[in-house]
Design an enzyme around this catalytic site. Structure first.
Site, PDB file in Angstrom:
ATOM      1  N   SER A 138      38.885  37.960  38.810  1.00  0.00           N
ATOM      2  CA  SER A 138      39.545  39.049  39.528  1.00  0.00           C
ATOM      3  C   SER A 138      39.680  40.221  38.561  1.00  0.00           C
ATOM      4  CB  SER A 138      40.936  38.614  40.011  1.00  0.00           C
ATOM      5  OG  SER A 138      41.685  39.736  40.461  1.00  0.00           O
ATOM      6  N   TYR A 151      49.132  34.044  38.212  1.00  0.00           N
ATOM      7  CA  TYR A 151      47.795  34.186  38.815  1.00  0.00           C
ATOM      8  C   TYR A 151      46.898  35.015  37.910  1.00  0.00           C
ATOM      9  CZ  TYR A 151      44.142  35.989  41.909  1.00  0.00           C
ATOM     10  OH  TYR A 151      42.934  36.346  42.447  1.00  0.00           O
TER      11      TYR A 151
END
Length: 248
Positions: A138, A151
């Site tokens: 990401s 995360y």
């Protein structure tokens, strides 16, 4: 990456980016096998895409991974592409006490899972021509969003692991790619209708175009500003650094 005539295994293929990637690759004539924890979601995807197959897999469970990877090698000996896409994202507070369940679930799914799935398939992939591992990280692995600190940390770890994996597999038939999405309209954090996020169809179209090139990092235009913060030539430095260490 060769975009046709592959046998592809995608984790987290029951929804979101995983499903959209699976369908785009299926439409290009690849044999696609999707995995996820929710059998109902997998059945919906395979019913909509005749010829696609699925297997229930909890990537946070090492025993489940061992079972499924062994089954995949037996059932699909032509398997040559692994896409580690499964992931979860939850809010947290790095300035407060961490929720232990959230911490374990996130790290087990987002970090241990891809490493263990790859470990179960890597020796098989080394025997296949045009083999590819795609680790989905990401842009938040480069520039974290503080309210999802755990995360983001797992995605930074996946990026680092991918660099090491690419280096150690550089003399094999296995290419290692990293797909670093920006904010995309998916179910993750209820972003399906979020106007600031990139439409999923647009993201997939751009992603497939970049996958068709020789790029090691798969970046759509919206991802590039955040990726550029540490610099896109990072792997060249990683290679130089490790070569120097190996040379003594």
């Amino acid at each position: 990456m060769k975009l046709t005539n592959n046998t592809i295994f995608i984790t987290g293929g029951g929804s979101g980016i995983g499903r959209a990637l699976a369908e785009a690759l299926h439409q290009r004539g690849n044999k696609v096998i999707i995995a996820g924890r929710r059998a109902g979601h997998l059945d919906t995807v395979t019913a909509a895409n005749p010829g696609m197959e699925s297997v229930v897999l909890d990537v946070s469970d090492p025993k489940d991974i061992a079972r499924v990877t062994a089954e995949l090698i037996q059932r699909f000996p032509d398997l040559n592409v692994l896409i580690n896409n499964a992931g979860i994202m939850q809010f947290d507070n790095a300035a407060s006490s961490v929720d232990g369940t959230m911490l374990i679930d996130t790290i087990s799914t987002n970090l241990y899972g891809p490493i263990r799935v790859t470990s179960g398939l890597i020796e098989h992939l080394k025997t296949r021509p045009d083999a590819v591992i795609i680790n989905v990280s990401s842009v938040l692995g480069f520039v974290p969003m503080a309210v999802t600190a755990v995360y983001c940390a797992t995605k930074a770890a996946i990026h680092s692991y991918t660099l090491s994996q690419r280096y150690t597999l550089r003399d094999t038939s296995v290419r290692v790619l990293e797909l670093a999405p920006p904010w995309v309209q998916t179910e993750l954090l209820d972003s399906s209708e979020e106007p600031r996020a990139m439409p999923l169809a647009e993201f997939i179209e751009e992603t497939m175009a970049v996958l068709a090139t020789d790029a090691d990092e798969i970046l759509v235009e919206r991802a590039k500003p955040l990726r550029a913060v540490p610099g896109p030539d990072e792997f060249a430095f990683v290679t130089q650094f490790n070569d120097a260490l190996n040379a003594g």
